[in-house]
Design an enzyme around this catalytic site. Structure first.
Site, PDB file in Angstrom:
ATOM      1  N   GLN A  36      99.632  44.315  77.976  1.00  0.00           N
ATOM      2  CA  GLN A  36      99.381  45.397  77.023  1.00  0.00           C
ATOM      3  C   GLN A  36     100.365  46.548  77.212  1.00  0.00           C
ATOM      4  OE1 GLN A  36      94.670  44.776  77.644  1.00  0.00           O
ATOM      5  NE2 GLN A  36      95.107  46.603  76.451  1.00  0.00           N
ATOM      6  N   ARG A  79      87.551  47.761  76.478  1.00  0.00           N
ATOM      7  CA  ARG A  79      87.716  48.359  75.158  1.00  0.00           C
ATOM      8  C   ARG A  79      87.223  49.801  75.160  1.00  0.00           C
ATOM      9  NH1 ARG A  79      87.088  44.990  69.689  1.00  0.00           N
ATOM     10  NH2 ARG A  79      87.859  46.577  68.277  1.00  0.00           N
ATOM     11  N   CYS A  80      87.824  50.608  76.007  1.00  0.00           N
ATOM     12  CA  CYS A  80      87.300  51.953  76.216  1.00  0.00           C
ATOM     13  C   CYS A  80      88.376  52.815  76.817  1.00  0.00           C
ATOM     14  CB  CYS A  80      86.093  51.835  77.142  1.00  0.00           C
ATOM     15  SG  CYS A  80      85.862  53.135  78.329  1.00  0.00           S
ATOM     16  N   GLU A 129      88.128  51.805  69.756  1.00  0.00           N
ATOM     17  CA  GLU A 129      87.129  51.760  70.825  1.00  0.00           C
ATOM     18  C   GLU A 129      85.872  52.556  70.536  1.00  0.00           C
ATOM     19  OE1 GLU A 129      90.521  51.054  74.179  1.00  0.00           O
ATOM     20  OE2 GLU A 129      89.968  53.061  73.601  1.00  0.00           O
TER      21      GLU A 129
END
Ligand code: FES
Ligand code: FES
Lengths: 166, 781
Positions: free
Chosen positions: B218, B365-366, B735
């Site tokens: 990522q 996802r935060c 998110e």
């Protein structure tokens, strides 16, 4: 282990190969035939990323040995498009934003194709049940359902046009 | 020309990346096949904590097709047995003397294909002397606890202590408070489990002396810098390519040992090495999220005005602190936990602790622990409402930061950029018919049925971040874009962030289309290749649009300013006589005299004014002045089956506000996906260890991802409050739903049971957990 000869038709083309008896169908497709559209997402037959059609029925190709499909017909995502024309399911996934990372998508679409071949007008509940063996981590399924509904509509229309046109 | 004609901002453009994916023509890391490529597989520890007495590789090495078996001892000679983590800790690549978690990498086999490699893994003999595991952070902090990290100078399992807010003022408020509520909340260990696992293909070419690594990353640029620092290879000799990525969600931010071993192996064997972990390895050993033990207290007046928040957290980071937080924030952005509510003071303390579990603390996802923060405040507000007998909507309206208070300085020091919280909640309540639902609930309750309504009104914090506070390993968290307009008016855009499904190739093209008036189909977006893309910190924490999105807009505007000079030259007017309107430079007062960007682009290469540099390109490294603060109001309705404890989500409405929306279709898709992961955390997912530290949830048979059957038909709506400091007013959205959904769901379940005296349930709220409560309360059927 001695390799065994197999002959299998994949996306309409017939291949002959010598394979180890333990070779999984998914590895045969990906690594021997270089058809990398079929993906691998787990090792417990849970995710469905590897779904292909074997003689028209959806199977998780990570749980089928290449030698088992000897003499059979396999359809993978690469075989969906006919003569430059997207399959209605492919079109539906694009139109309705039924994919994000795209990793589950080929397996998801193959399951959808199998469903629509059997049930041209599924309810939302029937669609959700049919794809419950295919995990998607990105989309939350709402748009996948819409994509399959789109394809169902399109395929029914196509059929009636065809029927009316005879 | 309308926005629709160029497919600019606000248009639901079909995704440009989809044609390859729907044809099975994406290129994920496992699809890469190079001549002579070898395959790597990893021997893993069956113990959570053990001394390694002996590793015998001879049998494995003698097997057909096996090229090499690499151990920690060998790596140590190359000074590679340890690597730095993004959090400034160090992590074992391969152990030399001990293992500290179940499924830890112990040795690596290199073979001609994956079947032979897997055979050889079984033939590597390792003799272990088991040591006592340390499985929860409270035990770990006891003075006689076994030491997880004897390699450290500090001889305890305590990693760091971190505080935010004003302790003295907060304590005073609590001392004087009319009402105080307190609650322990545990947010368990969970795993992102993207459907594509992690892996790489590492290829060292001795002729060009260049190392190329295709990697599930990522953050390819940050990883390149880390690889250069770890291996000593000059950075221009390393190329990291993050091709199509099958979902990331934070799990592809850390550097995993497998990447480093594969790199060592290609340098040693001068052949391409592929390493793709299988699902069990992914679930058992890759970095984890959450594992926060929270004690929270809220002080309030008797009529429900919140005065202060006090939170104490013990954070289980596993054996290595391999989170990827900005370096000054070991507990991430957890201190945003005062949420959407105006209060006088807050004080937060977090202690990070080592245990014999895999590295924890990455996101799910935060944006860096904001999920934990939101869960804490949204649960506590409901608990306070319950204590005071107030409606959870009413208590929220009473305490919201009001629209006129923005920019709002929070008690822990954040400056919220913009928001309108009452409007979002009002919209959610009206859309779902809140009053009617409350009436129905009362009726059903009278009949003994269990129906609950849950609300969460969260504030998210994304877009890390401004260089004055945000860096990872010292690298400031700016991001970048580079735009080249070709002579025919076609465009290539390169960005420093990297999509894993978010649709950057479409969204970023729309930004440029809007800014330059060039139709989206003539714009290509490239990213993920460190040899061509400008340096950036990557995609996570919903930072792409706030940072690289801004960079793209600013770079496009630089191009427009140069274009103005060329247009003036072509129209033979002064640049000041031109205005940019309807996607062209037009002569003020004579709008028909105009030049489009296509015409200008051609002139930039063929007929530019004397003294002006030819060409039409620009780049921008964007250092955001602040973070952005998206928010939302979620309401859900659940029914609980008294016979099974099953929670059925009847309806879930998400009202999100992420500022300006670039592609509404993509934004909605992000929200659907985020809600599903939020539901997963609330109802299904938990990583469980037995008393020996063996993971019990290492496959998809035990670690339950939601299928289409459990997932409800999400409903979404929006309000739009642009960010005042972002060039497009956009805030980021990926998110929000993952952080907003869990408390809405928990609040709904607790609401369904509140008349029985239930005030809190820890996630995941499984049927078994609910059924036990129903039994305890004597209402199980
Ligand atoms: S790879 Fe997961 S079911 Fe086949
Ligand atoms: S689109 Fe990413 S897993 Fe389905």
């Amino acid at each position: 282990m001695e390799p065994l000869p197999i002959q299998v038709t994949v996306n309409g083309r017939t291949y002959s190969a010598e394979v180890e008896p333990r070779l999984l169908l998914v590895h045969f497709l990906r690594e021997v035939l270089n058809l990398t559209g079929t993906h691998i997402g787990c090792d417990t037959t849970s995710c469905g990323a590897c779904t292909v059609l074997w003689n028209g029925r959806p199977v998780k190709s990570c749980t089928v040995l290449a030698v088992q499909v000897d003499g059979g017909e396999i359809l993978t995502v690469e075989g969906l498009e006919g003569e430059g024309q997207l399959h209605p399911v492919q079109e539906g996934f694009w139109e309705e934003h039924g994919l994000q990372c795209g990793f589950c998508t080929p397996g998801m679409m193959m399951t959808a194709v199998a469903l629509l071949n059997e049930n041209p007008d599924p309810t939302e509940e029937e669609i959700r049940k049919a794809i419950s063996g295919n995990l998607c981590r990105c989309t939350g399924y709402v748009n996948i359902v819409k994509a399959i509904q789109y394809a169902a509509r399109k395929m029914r229309e196509g059929m009636s046009v065809h029927a009316g046109g005879v | 020309m309308a926005a629709r004609a160029v497919h600019g901002i606000g248009v639901p453009v079909k995704r440009k990346e989809d044609p390859r994916f729907i044809r099975g023509k994406g290129t994920y890391v496992d699809d890469i096949k190079l001549p002579g490529m070898l395959v790597m597989d990893i021997v893993r520890s069956p113990y959570a904590h053990a001394r390694i007495k002996r590793i015998d590789v001879s049998k494995a090495l003698a097997m057909p097709g096996v090229i090499d078996v690499i151990t920690g001892e060998e790596l140590a000679k190359a000074n590679l047995a340890w690597m730095p983590t993004l959090m400034g800790d160090r992590q074992m690549v391969l152990p030399t003397d001990r293992v500290v978690y179940y499924a830890q990498e112990v040795a690596a086999v290199i073979a001609t294909d994956r079947y032979r490699a897997a055979d050889a893994v079984l033939a590597v003999e390792v003799e272990y002397e088991p040591l006592p595991p340390v499985l929860n952070p409270f035990d770990a902090l006891k003075p006689d606890a076994p030491l997880v990290r004897p390699d450290r100078e500090q001889k305890s399992n305590h990693i760091w202590h971190w505080e935010a807010g004003d302790k003295e003022k907060t304590d005073r408020i609590f001392h004087e408070a009319e009402v105080v509520v307190a609650q322990d909340l545990y947010i368990p260990r969970i795993h992102v489990a993207s459907i594509e696992t992690c892996g790489c293909v590492a290829n060292y070419d001795p002729v060009t002396d260049k190392l190329t690594i295709w990697m599930t990353s990522q953050a390819p640029h940050a990883h390149r810098t880390v690889f250069s620092l770890v291996t000593g290879i000059p950075e221009h000799k390393i190329r990291i390519i993050s091709p199509d990525i099958g979902g990331g969600f934070g799990g592809k931010v850390p550097v995993y040992p497998g990447y480093v071993i594969a790199t060592y192996a290609t340098l040693k064997h001068k052949k391409p090495i592929k390493w793709i972990e299988d699902r069990s390895e992914n679930l058992q050993a890759d970095s984890f999220a959450r594992d926060y033990h929270i004690h929270a207290e809220l002080a309030a007046t008797r009529d429900g005005k919140i005065r202060g928040l006090r939170v104490r957290v013990v954070a289980d980071h596993g054996a290595f602190d391999a989170a990827a937080n900005p370096s000054r924030f070991p507990a991430g952005l957890f201190s945003v936990c005062t949420g959407s509510y105006d209060m006088q003071a807050a004080h937060i303390q977090v202690d990070g602790v080592y245990t014999t579990k895999p590295p924890g603390g990455v996101a799910y996802r935060c944006s860096f622990r904001v999920t934990e923060a939101v869960h804490t405040i949204e649960r506590m507000v409901d608990i306070l409402a319950d204590e005071l007998g107030m409606d959870p909507a009413e208590i929220r309206f009473k305490n919201f930061v009001q629209p006129h208070q923005f920019p709002y300085k929070s008690p822990t020091g954040w400056e919220y950029d913009s928001g309108n919280y009452p409007a979002a909640l009002q919209k959610a309540l009206e859309t779902i018919g809140y009053q009617e639902l409350r009436r129905e609930q009362a009726e059903r309750r009278a009949r003994g049925e269990l129906m609950g309504i849950g609300i969460s009104t969260f504030t998210e914090i994304v877009g890390a971040g401004p260089s004055h506070t945000f860096d990872i390993l010292g690298i400031k968290m700016f991001d970048s874009a580079e735009i080249r307009v070709h002579p025919t008016g076609a465009v290539i855009v390169r960005i420093g962030v990297q999509t894993q499904g978010q649709g950057h190739e479409t969204t970023f093209a729309q930004i440029v289309a809007e800014e330059l008036g060039i139709p989206v189909e003539y714009i290509t977006v490239e990213h993920g290749d460190t040899d061509t893309a400008p340096y950036g910190l990557g995609t996570y924490a919903s930072r792409s649009t706030p940072t690289a999105g801004a960079a793209t807009a600013v770079a496009a505007r630089k191009i427009r300013e140069k274009a103005r000079l060329i247009a003036a030259h072509l129209l033979e007017v002064s640049p000041d006589d031109l205005e940019w309107k309807d996607y062209a430079f037009r002569v003020k007062g004579a709008p028909d005299r105009h030049k489009t960007m296509q015409e200008i682009a051609f002139a930039a290469y063929t007929n530019f004014p004397l003294g002006l540099e030819p060409g039409l390109e620009a780049e921008c490294y964007y250092d955001p002045p602040n973070l952005t603060f998206p928010f939302g109001a979620y309401v859900c309705v659940v029914d609980i089956d008294r016979g099974t404890g099953q929670v059925k989500i009847r309806e879930f409405l998400a009202v999100d506000d992420c500022g300006t929306i670039i592609n509404p279709m993509i934004v909605e898709g992000q929200i659907h996906g985020g809600l599903t992961m939020g539901m997963a955390a609330a109802l299904l997912e938990e990583i469980v260890y037995d008393e020996n530290g063996t993971m019990l949830t290492g496959t998809f048979m035990d670690y339950l991802l939601p299928t289409a059957v459990e997932t409800p038909h999400w409903k979404t709506a929006k309000t739009i409050t642009p960010s005042p400091h972002h060039p497009l007013g956009a805030k980021g959205v990926g998110e929000s739903p993952t952080i907003g959904a869990p408390p809405a769901l928990v609040n709904a379940v607790v609401d369904a049971l509140s008349h029985l005296g239930v005030r809190h349930i820890d996630i995941p709220i499984t049927p078994a957990k609910v059924y036990r409560i129903l039994q305890e309360k004597g209402v199980a059927e």
